[in-house]
Design an enzyme around this catalytic site. Sequence first.
Site, PDB file in Angstrom:
ATOM      1  N   ASP A 170      -3.583 -19.559  72.380  1.00 38.65           N
ATOM      2  CA  ASP A 170      -3.935 -20.758  73.170  1.00 38.65           C
ATOM      3  C   ASP A 170      -5.409 -20.653  73.579  1.00 38.65           C
ATOM      4  O   ASP A 170      -5.774 -20.867  74.731  1.00 38.65           O
ATOM      5  CB  ASP A 170      -3.005 -20.845  74.390  1.00 38.65           C
ATOM      6  CG  ASP A 170      -3.022 -22.235  75.019  1.00 38.65           C
ATOM      7  OD1 ASP A 170      -3.593 -23.164  74.429  1.00 38.65           O
ATOM      8  OD2 ASP A 170      -2.460 -22.388  76.134  1.00 38.65           O
ATOM      9  N   ASP A 182     -10.155  -9.611  78.024  1.00 40.21           N
ATOM     10  CA  ASP A 182     -10.571 -10.336  76.830  1.00 40.21           C
ATOM     11  C   ASP A 182      -9.448 -10.205  75.794  1.00 40.21           C
ATOM     12  O   ASP A 182      -9.059  -9.092  75.420  1.00 40.21           O
ATOM     13  CB  ASP A 182     -11.867  -9.700  76.319  1.00 40.21           C
ATOM     14  CG  ASP A 182     -12.389 -10.390  75.068  1.00 40.21           C
ATOM     15  OD1 ASP A 182     -11.774 -11.396  74.640  1.00 40.21           O
ATOM     16  OD2 ASP A 182     -13.398  -9.920  74.525  1.00 40.21           O
TER      17      ASP A 182
END
Lengths: 357, 357
Positions: free
Chosen positions: A273, A256
């Site tokens: 992104d 994560d």
Amino acid sequence: MNPLGTQHIAEFIDCDKTYLNNERKLKSFLKKGIEDSGLHSVGIVSHKFDPLGVTVIAIISESHIGMHTYPEAGHVSLDVFTCSDPHKHMKLINYLRKALKPKKVRLGYLKRGNLIEFHEPDWIPSVSGYGFEVSYHAEKVLYSKKSKYQMIEIIENEHFGRMLFLDNELQISEYDADIYNAALVDPIRKSNLKIKNAVILGGGDGGVLHELLKIKPRKVTLVDIDPKVIEASTKYLGKISQESFVDKHVEIVYQDALHYIKNNGGFDAVIYDLTMHPEAFSKVPREEFLDNFFGDIYKSMNPGGVITLQCCSQFDAETRELVDSILKKYYKKLSTIRFSSPLSAKNGFSLRRVNKI
Amino acid sequence: MNPLGTQHIAEFIDCDKTYLNNERKLKSFLKKGIEDSGLHSVGIVSHKFDPLGVTVIAIISESHIGMHTYPEAGHVSLDVFTCSDPHKHMKLINYLRKALKPKKVRLGYLKRGNLIEFHEPDWIPSVSGYGFEVSYHAEKVLYSKKSKYQMIEIIENEHFGRMLFLDNELQISEYDADIYNAALVDPIRKSNLKIKNAVILGGGDGGVLHELLKIKPRKVTLVDIDPKVIEASTKYLGKISQESFVDKHVEIVYQDALHYIKNNGGFDAVIYDLTMHPEAFSKVPREEFLDNFFGDIYKSMNPGGVITLQCCSQFDAETRELVDSILKKYYKKLSTIRFSSPLSAKNGFSLRRVNKI
């Protein structure tokens, strides 16, 4: 109450005509097909039209099945509407396919309930909340799997080449990857910083990574939560990522990104992104989520570092303003590059470049 | 064999629950509804599920009808599949609606046959042949009529304002009309010619006309084959056309543009706002059709005149090359303006400006 069930629609084109006007036989095909596919018939009725055509309807304990034949055209229309496992539908359709031998089959399915959603296996409906929807034609489906995190699809489109979708959202295509990737890397390139340590948050298709490697950073870490995206991209999107996943300056971390950035630092360049819409997976209010995230990113960066990110749809002024106001808390110079390419124009990207204070 | 029939899909949401578990009553509703709507029942079967829910299926001489109730949710799913008049479907659906009193109804319909097409009344699927399709949401349908020439639809979209579609093809929207119109008129504006006599071929929405009037031509003739387009645009697209249809310098001619241009002349400026794909309505090969058309336009123009036109989708290089090669035969200076706006980017316009030899 949504969805209530799935309804498969099948058109059998150019069938073997032998049985298409044979009421008894068609009834027995349907009966046998229902049993074989694990559905449960409650009653079957049929009607033979004069001079040609048969309708057979089965009530099953999971809803109903309708079959209409058009012997003169060698055509059969089929409806399988149940609340049970859609795999059973396909089993039944395949059984009837073997029995009736169509040369061509067209398939679609409807999700029924408070909404009606129509799907065709060779079209990907890409999501938009701005008063329109774009569907892309899949000339070939190369990859279609649900990972632990999302639905991953890679298709081949006759115009845009290979395209990657995550949960139906278009990520990148061979056709316009260059434009998107350059737009994210150019602000770093133009900063003329010597990049010792860069991180890409997200970007599992490898396109931005490939572009970033052109400016020869000493080290790039790509952080993506989903190994399956990188696996599928490596296999099918080689044109976009080139050999960048195995480049010796690259480290891939399956984690994560939020967690990663809290625990790592020393970056000269950060490429964000990832989504600006964490509502889909996080219960923390969006503003708070993004504020914390960009705060942590800020802390992870070396003085004078550069962050670039893609924000947002040209139709999403609200998010642009929100992100703007958050970034201003942490960064001094902000600049925006608008770019459009045939596909991203549809998504309406614009881009912000941010120099760290 | 296409299409074989139409299948209406209806979801009745939040029904009056009184009858939803009453097999006898539901059967009689369906029977009565079939009679009332002019359909012909061949047989009705039903099944009551334990503990809740009823399925009623009717075979009718035009195909079948399926009704499933979910009493616990106050929900009814309905399928009406026939080869007969779709108006009868709607009559039946409305009959059942009155009987079952849903608070909300969702509707869609499928065209069945060799293709399966799904339609929802509040979405307009806009045609594209380039590997993708765009659907626009109709928050409100303001106009929807088939004229002698085409299907005309004007909708209100939450993002793009009012939008005009002809045979499902997006023509213009309030959101981006200015960009499109300016792109067609700017080459004339910049030529600094004193325009005495201009003609717009097509352009029935009035947007280009309105823009052209800004440069004060002495006379403009707008030639559109379809009075209904101008009627509908006048009524619903006033923001785009403003008062231009009733401007004293404007004459509107309802005629085939090809025919008109053969018989008229003396134009300083021609705006070609028509299709480059006559295949849809003409049997003459496209190259020949366009060559003749542009040849006739050339003859209708004064020396030194300007023609502007929109060609073509950014994805349609073939047409761009074809039109290019035809225009070169008649005109000396060619220039192209590429423009993009949120919507036209989707359609991918580029524009050519042509000075007459």
